[in-house]
Design an enzyme around this catalytic site. Structure first.
Site, short mmCIF file in Angstrom:
data_model
loop_
_atom_site.label_atom_id
_atom_site.label_comp_id
_atom_site.label_asym_id
_atom_site.label_seq_id
_atom_site.Cartn_x
_atom_site.Cartn_y
_atom_site.Cartn_z
N LYS A 53 36.58 1.72 -9.08
CA LYS A 53 35.72 2.86 -8.75
C LYS A 53 34.68 2.46 -7.70
O LYS A 53 34.41 3.21 -6.76
CB LYS A 53 35.04 3.40 -10.02
CG LYS A 53 36.02 4.11 -10.95
CD LYS A 53 35.42 4.49 -12.29
CE LYS A 53 36.50 5.09 -13.21
NZ LYS A 53 35.99 5.49 -14.53
N GLN A 97 31.11 4.12 -18.33
CA GLN A 97 32.51 3.79 -18.61
C GLN A 97 32.75 3.71 -20.12
O GLN A 97 32.00 3.08 -20.85
CB GLN A 97 32.88 2.47 -17.91
CG GLN A 97 34.36 2.13 -17.97
CD GLN A 97 35.24 3.11 -17.19
OE1 GLN A 97 34.81 3.71 -16.20
NE2 GLN A 97 36.47 3.29 -17.63
N ASP A 120 31.77 12.54 -14.60
CA ASP A 120 33.02 12.50 -15.37
C ASP A 120 33.37 13.83 -16.04
O ASP A 120 34.46 13.99 -16.57
CB ASP A 120 32.88 11.47 -16.50
CG ASP A 120 33.42 10.11 -16.10
OD1 ASP A 120 34.46 10.07 -15.42
OD2 ASP A 120 32.81 9.09 -16.49
N1 GUN Z 1 37.63 5.48 -19.91
C1 GUN Z 1 38.91 5.85 -19.72
N2 GUN Z 1 38.98 6.80 -18.75
C2 GUN Z 1 37.74 7.03 -18.34
C3 GUN Z 1 37.16 7.89 -17.36
O1 GUN Z 1 37.83 8.68 -16.67
N3 GUN Z 1 35.81 7.81 -17.22
C4 GUN Z 1 35.05 6.98 -17.97
N4 GUN Z 1 33.74 6.99 -17.78
N5 GUN Z 1 35.55 6.19 -18.88
C5 GUN Z 1 36.88 6.21 -19.07
#
Ligand code: GUN
Length: 283
Positions: A53, A97, A120
């Protein structure tokens, strides 16, 4: 043989537009779009996702603010960091995350992020907006899945869409987005009986169970669009939730793992962040 849906190529073309928008933001407002990335603990999968990311931000002209907190961090400290990021005028989007270490309350932490900075789309206000069909930030993986399906030229309206998995991150929001596209949606999960009889009716099949090669070839309807959300690590390799070799003999279109859904998740995160930046200025 199924045509492979190239999530990397689709991502690259969408990211060109996002990068142009990020540049336009910078020239209009004199600073870069900013995304705060909060990682707590040392989950090996999270390390990889977060790194991807941050790299994607750099390549797209989005400034990332990286916050790595130790596994043992207290909830108050996490909440204080989110408060600071909520108030920081250079931060347009915030992501925490997941999964979090067990001692932290995920609901409480996600609810502390300002809904307008929730990159998100996990905040209860955005989740509720999705349910009610209100303007809201959509979760990245489900939003990416819709783009992948549309990229095949498949019309979603009226189709039978089956989602295997009911997580708050993928299964439930994906079902809502497919419903908003006028599909007839069925959500299956670990307690579903005779899963194959349901999936064999799926014109669109989304596998988000988290079990390596769980969907076998005989569970796929001939001519289906198969979207594999699985990221299962085994013997040093990455496996999807779908038995790719067998399913690709039946499906019309199928996403590979890696190179399908994964890159699109990151792309939708960048899109949400840049949109949040403009929205905040235009409000
Ligand atoms: N853990 C698994 N997928 C995601 C996601 O798309 N965003 C975040 N923040 N955590 C995750």
């Amino acid at each position: 043989m199924a045509e492979i849906i190239d999530g990397k190529a689709l991502s690259a073309s969408i990211r060109e537009n996002i990068a142009a928008e990020a540049k336009r933001f910078e020239s209009e407002y004199g600073r870069k779009v900013g995304l705060a990335v909060v990682k707590i603990g040392n989950n090996p999968a999270s390390e990889v996702y977060v790194r991807n990311k941050i790299i994607a931000c750099e390549k797209t002209g989005v400034r990332s603010f990286s916050h790595d907190l130790p596994e043992s961090v207290g909830e108050d400290e996490v909440l204080a960091l989110i408060d600071e990021l909520n108030g920081n005028g250079e931060v347009d989007g915030i992501l925490v995350q997941l999964p979090l270490p067990k001692h932290l309350n995920e609901k409480k932490i996600l609810a502390r992020i300002l809904p307008q900075k929730d990159a998100d789309g996990f905040h209860v206000v955005n989740a509720g907006g999705l349910m009610l069909g209100l303007p809201c930030t959509k979760p990245c993986t489900p939003a990416g899945i819709i783009e992948l399906i549309k990229s095949t030229g498949t019309e979603i309206e009226g189709k039978n869409a089956v989602v295997i998995g009911r997580s708050n991150i993928v299964g439930k929001p994906c079902a809502m987005l497919l419903l908003a596209e006028n599909a007839t949606v069925t959500i299956c999960h670990s307690r579903t009986r005779d899963l194959g009889s349901i999936t064999r009716n799926a014109d669109i099949l989304v596998a988000a169970v988290g079990i390596k090669e769980f969907v076998k070839g005989d569970m796929v309807k001939p001519g289906a669009v198969v979207i594999d959300v699985g990221m299962n690590r085994a013997d040093g390799k990455l496996y999807g939730d779908v038995d790719f070799a067998a399913a690709s003999k039946k499906a019309a279109y199928i996403t590979p793992v890696p190179g399908g859904v994964g890159p699109m998740t990151v792309t939708m995160l960048l899109k949400n962040t840049v949109e949040a930046a403009f929205r905040c200025k235009e409000d």
